[in-house]
Design a protein around this motif. Structure first.
Motif, mmCIF file in Angstrom:
data_model
loop_
_atom_site.group_PDB
_atom_site.id
_atom_site.type_symbol
_atom_site.label_atom_id
_atom_site.label_comp_id
_atom_site.label_asym_id
_atom_site.label_seq_id
_atom_site.Cartn_x
_atom_site.Cartn_y
_atom_site.Cartn_z
ATOM 1 N N PRO A 85 14.780 -0.415 -0.827
ATOM 2 C CA PRO A 85 15.150 -1.604 -0.047
ATOM 3 C C PRO A 85 16.549 -2.108 -0.391
ATOM 4 O O PRO A 85 17.188 -2.763 0.427
ATOM 5 C CB PRO A 85 14.079 -2.631 -0.438
ATOM 6 N N GLU A 86 17.039 -1.794 -1.607
ATOM 7 C CA GLU A 86 18.361 -2.293 -2.012
ATOM 8 C C GLU A 86 19.474 -1.770 -1.101
ATOM 9 O O GLU A 86 20.519 -2.406 -0.983
ATOM 10 C CB GLU A 86 18.641 -1.961 -3.487
ATOM 11 N N ILE A 87 19.246 -0.633 -0.419
ATOM 12 C CA ILE A 87 20.249 -0.148 0.542
ATOM 13 C C ILE A 87 20.447 -1.190 1.641
ATOM 14 O O ILE A 87 21.568 -1.506 2.026
ATOM 15 C CB ILE A 87 19.802 1.159 1.243
ATOM 16 N N GLY A 88 19.328 -1.705 2.144
ATOM 17 C CA GLY A 88 19.392 -2.684 3.229
ATOM 18 C C GLY A 88 20.136 -3.931 2.800
ATOM 19 O O GLY A 88 20.968 -4.460 3.544
ATOM 20 N N VAL A 89 19.838 -4.396 1.586
ATOM 21 C CA VAL A 89 20.487 -5.614 1.087
ATOM 22 C C VAL A 89 21.996 -5.388 0.966
ATOM 23 O O VAL A 89 22.806 -6.201 1.415
ATOM 24 C CB VAL A 89 19.897 -6.049 -0.278
ATOM 25 N N GLN A 90 22.366 -4.221 0.394
ATOM 26 C CA GLN A 90 23.802 -3.955 0.199
ATOM 27 C C GLN A 90 24.555 -3.795 1.516
ATOM 28 O O GLN A 90 25.670 -4.314 1.677
ATOM 29 C CB GLN A 90 23.989 -2.699 -0.661
ATOM 30 N N LEU A 91 23.932 -3.112 2.489
ATOM 31 C CA LEU A 91 24.577 -2.973 3.795
ATOM 32 C C LEU A 91 24.708 -4.337 4.467
ATOM 33 O O LEU A 91 25.724 -4.639 5.091
ATOM 34 C CB LEU A 91 23.800 -2.003 4.690
ATOM 35 N N GLY A 92 23.675 -5.156 4.316
ATOM 36 C CA GLY A 92 23.706 -6.498 4.901
ATOM 37 C C GLY A 92 24.824 -7.345 4.321
ATOM 38 O O GLY A 92 25.550 -8.021 5.044
ATOM 39 N N GLU A 93 24.978 -7.271 3.004
ATOM 40 C CA GLU A 93 26.055 -8.042 2.357
ATOM 41 C C GLU A 93 27.429 -7.576 2.849
ATOM 42 O O GLU A 93 28.317 -8.382 3.106
ATOM 43 C CB GLU A 93 25.989 -7.859 0.835
ATOM 44 N N TRP A 94 27.555 -6.274 2.999
ATOM 45 C CA TRP A 94 28.811 -5.671 3.456
ATOM 46 C C TRP A 94 29.117 -6.111 4.893
ATOM 47 O O TRP A 94 30.197 -6.624 5.188
ATOM 48 C CB TRP A 94 28.681 -4.149 3.336
ATOM 49 N N PHE A 95 28.134 -5.941 5.777
ATOM 50 C CA PHE A 95 28.351 -6.274 7.186
ATOM 51 C C PHE A 95 28.538 -7.778 7.380
ATOM 52 O O PHE A 95 29.344 -8.219 8.205
ATOM 53 C CB PHE A 95 27.171 -5.769 8.021
ATOM 54 N N GLY A 96 27.814 -8.559 6.593
ATOM 55 C CA GLY A 96 27.912 -10.022 6.687
ATOM 56 C C GLY A 96 29.331 -10.518 6.426
ATOM 57 O O GLY A 96 29.773 -11.500 7.019
ATOM 58 N N ARG A 97 30.035 -9.824 5.530
ATOM 59 C CA ARG A 97 31.428 -10.222 5.254
ATOM 60 C C ARG A 97 32.306 -10.015 6.477
ATOM 61 O O ARG A 97 33.227 -10.794 6.731
ATOM 62 C CB ARG A 97 31.972 -9.438 4.044
ATOM 63 N N ASP A 98 32.040 -8.959 7.263
ATOM 64 C CA ASP A 98 32.788 -8.750 8.513
ATOM 65 C C ASP A 98 32.407 -9.806 9.547
ATOM 66 O O ASP A 98 33.260 -10.368 10.225
ATOM 67 C CB ASP A 98 32.479 -7.364 9.101
#
Ligand SMILES: [Zn+2]
Length: 230
Positions: free
Chosen positions: A90-103
């Protein structure tokens, strides 16, 4: 586990990048630097009208919409999504979310988002998997966008067995009835960001949006996904 033991295990079982499975990612990252740079990003969030929103034209009134990546069959994004859904990561989802959220935080079209709601998984599936892949992505988005996320903002409607049998034909092609709003008081009058892992036909996101719009007519809907296929 003690730190030296952790390092020792790392020597024999080095962590590999979850997208390419070849390079070693830096500490605290699941992706290697070259994947970070080379994954097929879209530029959807920079345009209010784009290939994502086009998919919902004449179907769902969308304020804005964006996928993070293009889905390429057999590519690194597919591998990443597979790890997220079936690899117990699940940590993949969290990390991608944090990344995309910054954009998204930088985008004019997503700055007014007030609530993040994931597409719910069937409870039995979520129990078997241990998490909902869309929900962990939503969590990461929430962290970097500074916007609350409502895990139970939408719920899967539980049908009784007789209802299921009786209405299967009627419900075919009309998944809309499958969802209900779970946190109406918190979501009314909000700009809601609906979140899913992949968009293909868009039928699931469309059904979720229609459920929200029917129940809470004063909401505004935007959507994001990790990837867009086709
Ligand atoms: Zn990599």
């Amino acid at each position: 586990m003690s730190l030296w033991l952790h390092h020792l295990i790392g020597l024999f079982y080095p962590r590999l990048c979850l997208a390419c499975t070849r390079q070693h990612p830096p500490q605290h990252s699941l992706l290697c630097p070259s994947c970070r740079l080379q994954l097929p990003r879209t530029d959807h969030w920079q345009h209010q009208e784009n290939a994502f929103t086009e998919r919902f034209w004449a179907r769902t009134p969308l304020y804005s919409g964006a996928a993070m990546f293009h889905f390429v069959k057999g590519g690194r994004v597919q591998h990443l999504l597979h790890q997220l859904k079936y690899g117990g990561k699940p940590e993949i989802g969290v990390q991608l979310g944090e990344w995309f959220g910054r954009d998204l935080r930088q985008s004019l079209f997503f700055q007014s988002v007030e609530a993040i709601v994931p597409v719910p998984l069937h409870p039995k599936k979520e129990h078997a998997r241990g998490y909902n892949q869309s929900d962990v992505f939503a969590k990461g988005l929430s962290m970097s966008m500074g916007v609350p996320w409502y895990k139970h903002g939408l719920k899967r409607q539980q049908f009784t067995e007789s209802q299921t049998r009786k209405s299967r034909l009627e419900r075919f092609g009309n998944v809309e009835e499958v969802f209900v709003v779970g946190e109406a008081a918190a979501l009314q009058s909000r700009h809601i960001l609906l979140v899913d892992d992949v968009v293909t036909t868009g039928a699931t996101l469309e059904a979720c949006a229609h459920t929200l719009l029917h129940t809470l007519p004063d909401v505004r809907i935007s959507m994001v996904t990790i990837a867009m296929a086709g």
